[in-house]
Write a protein that holds these residues in place. Sequence first.
Motif, PDB file in Angstrom:
ATOM      1  N   TYR A   1      -1.559  -2.616 -11.877  1.00 42.10           N
ATOM      2  CA  TYR A   1      -1.033  -1.832 -11.314  1.00 42.10           C
ATOM      3  C   TYR A   1      -2.681  -0.884 -10.739  1.00 42.10           C
ATOM      4  O   TYR A   1      -2.857  -0.808  -9.317  1.00 42.10           O
ATOM      5  CB  TYR A   1      -0.673  -0.604 -12.000  1.00 42.10           C
TER       6      TYR A   1
ATOM      7  N   LEU B   1       2.555   1.936  -3.216  1.00 42.85           N
ATOM      8  CA  LEU B   1       1.808   1.991  -4.755  1.00 42.85           C
ATOM      9  C   LEU B   1       1.008   3.471  -4.431  1.00 42.85           C
ATOM     10  O   LEU B   1       1.107   4.459  -5.157  1.00 42.85           O
ATOM     11  CB  LEU B   1      -0.109   1.332  -4.036  1.00 42.85           C
TER      12      LEU B   1
ATOM     13  N   LEU C   1       5.519  -5.089 -10.908  1.00 43.61           N
ATOM     14  CA  LEU C   1       4.833  -5.183 -10.303  1.00 43.61           C
ATOM     15  C   LEU C   1       5.612  -5.819  -8.049  1.00 43.61           C
ATOM     16  O   LEU C   1       5.064  -7.050  -8.669  1.00 43.61           O
ATOM     17  CB  LEU C   1       3.535  -4.344  -9.499  1.00 43.61           C
TER      18      LEU C   1
ATOM     19  N   GLU D   1       5.321  -7.075  -5.904  1.00 51.95           N
ATOM     20  CA  GLU D   1       4.195  -7.100  -4.738  1.00 51.95           C
ATOM     21  C   GLU D   1       4.391  -8.118  -3.274  1.00 51.95           C
ATOM     22  O   GLU D   1       5.171  -8.965  -4.152  1.00 51.95           O
ATOM     23  CB  GLU D   1       2.964  -7.455  -5.559  1.00 51.95           C
TER      24      GLU D   1
ATOM     25  N   GLU E   1       1.344   6.873  -7.043  1.00 48.60           N
ATOM     26  CA  GLU E   1      -0.099   7.712  -6.850  1.00 48.60           C
ATOM     27  C   GLU E   1      -0.164   9.568  -6.384  1.00 48.60           C
ATOM     28  O   GLU E   1      -0.462  10.135  -7.528  1.00 48.60           O
ATOM     29  CB  GLU E   1      -1.471   6.920  -5.861  1.00 48.60           C
TER      30      GLU E   1
ATOM     31  N   ALA F   1      -5.119   2.097  -1.658  1.00 48.76           N
ATOM     32  CA  ALA F   1      -4.044   3.026  -2.223  1.00 48.76           C
ATOM     33  C   ALA F   1      -4.713   4.025  -2.727  1.00 48.76           C
ATOM     34  O   ALA F   1      -4.065   4.601  -4.249  1.00 48.76           O
ATOM     35  CB  ALA F   1      -2.839   2.447  -3.194  1.00 48.76           C
TER      36      ALA F   1
ATOM     37  N   VAL G   1      -3.770  -1.722  -7.067  1.00 49.42           N
ATOM     38  CA  VAL G   1      -4.526  -0.021  -5.654  1.00 49.42           C
ATOM     39  C   VAL G   1      -5.560  -0.108  -5.326  1.00 49.42           C
ATOM     40  O   VAL G   1      -5.657  -0.102  -4.139  1.00 49.42           O
ATOM     41  CB  VAL G   1      -3.985   1.080  -6.858  1.00 49.42           C
TER      42      VAL G   1
ATOM     43  N   VAL H   1       9.430   0.211  -9.062  1.00 50.92           N
ATOM     44  CA  VAL H   1       8.101  -0.074 -10.118  1.00 50.92           C
ATOM     45  C   VAL H   1       8.494   0.704 -11.316  1.00 50.92           C
ATOM     46  O   VAL H   1       8.256   0.514 -12.899  1.00 50.92           O
ATOM     47  CB  VAL H   1       6.482   0.652  -9.703  1.00 50.92           C
TER      48      VAL H   1
ATOM     49  N   GLN I   1       0.708  -1.604   0.304  1.00 47.03           N
ATOM     50  CA  GLN I   1      -0.200   0.054   0.134  1.00 47.03           C
ATOM     51  C   GLN I   1       0.441   1.324   0.149  1.00 47.03           C
ATOM     52  O   GLN I   1       0.853   2.710  -1.042  1.00 47.03           O
ATOM     53  CB  GLN I   1      -0.987  -0.420   1.126  1.00 47.03           C
TER      54      GLN I   1
ATOM     55  N   ALA J   1       9.351   1.739  -4.679  1.00 43.74           N
ATOM     56  CA  ALA J   1       8.445   2.531  -5.769  1.00 43.74           C
ATOM     57  C   ALA J   1       9.537   2.486  -7.015  1.00 43.74           C
ATOM     58  O   ALA J   1       8.457   2.638  -7.882  1.00 43.74           O
ATOM     59  CB  ALA J   1       8.088   3.550  -4.664  1.00 43.74           C
TER      60      ALA J   1
END
Length: 394
Positions: free
Chosen positions: A172, A120, A276, A278, A124, A181, A176, A261, A117, A258
């Motif tokens: 993605y 992401l 990602l 993740e 964002e 996120a 999110v 990504v 989170q 991040a």
Amino acid sequence: MLNRRILRVKAFQNLYAYEQCKGSNLNLAKDFIKESFLPDLNSMEVQDKAALNKEAELAIKLFDENLESTESLKSSDASQRVKQVVLDALKQFKVANQKDREFLLKNMVVSAERIPQLYLLAIEILQAFAAHVAKEFDKKRRFNGDDPAGFANELNLANNQVLKHIRESDAYNAAVARNNANLDDLELEISEWFRDYVKPSEEYQAYLKISNPTLEQDFEIADELLKKIIFKNEVMLNYFAEKDLNWTENKSVVRSLASKVLKNSSLLNETESNQLPEIAMNWEEDKEFFQNIFNFTIENDAESKALISQKTKNWDIERLAFTDKIIISMALAEMKNFPSIPVKVSINEYIDISKTYSTPKSKQFVNGLLDVMSKELTESGEIRKSGRGLLDNK
């Protein structure tokens, strides 16, 4: 995915916290012993302060001698009162340690599960900056006409190919939504952050001078804004800190993920599945792995300290770097309890942790000690590898 290096770091951070808690609990237990032998000011009897002090000293000595004891006190000529105070202090110490251990173990898992989170959200924020640019440009176009001279390059961030590729990624957008996120009502803050921190930055101003930025230039500005503004500015960092009680420990990991990504998305020929980093597909398995690292290290603490002491005879173990002792203990726990992980992999992972979290000389110290100890433990049969753990160990 959250690779196992990150999980080892999370385990290390919480073991470090656990050792600090143990230190505090130790001091509290000893304070309890001292207070138990203070003169009773409400008593009418004469208080022998010297005798009380002597009993307190004897009780603390007996307490130290029985810290690793799991049953009754070792043989002692101490009075029944002294023994009872020591037993009460030991119980208090062990109960407090167990509570801290359970809390940190739970906190470690929750903290790791929150990382997706957080990274992401960082992406964002970049996307929100890009959207803000597009919105502001649209206002200028309506005010100045369809083609406002001198404004063309202001759309560079809005048209950033890397951010666009991420926005258009189904993986993605699903991540999110799955990790909640969302920037929830941060429109005003985004506008202020862009105005106060992004727009005045040298990197962004240089980016605005580029006509038709290349993919590499688009990646570079996105990464610069991420690392030099979002992860440097106290105002934005406070936003993350409010989201995560473990932000201080998680910050470097979140920044790295991040950035990954962005990097993956700058390789437009790469498959989306690599985009990602993740939580792993086998998260339950990986969660069990770093929970076990945490638990095995604590459970084998006395044995690990004894092994370290044997190999550092010219050093008082208490003089070794606090972090080095934890790192070496973790490595020993992993090498002895995870037969499928090659010894060399374990050693290299903990050397890397020492580079970041310990002293400048720790890399060589940890490497040398683990190399010697792993060979001897393998020869004695205490380290047994199977499957892929047999690879790369010769």
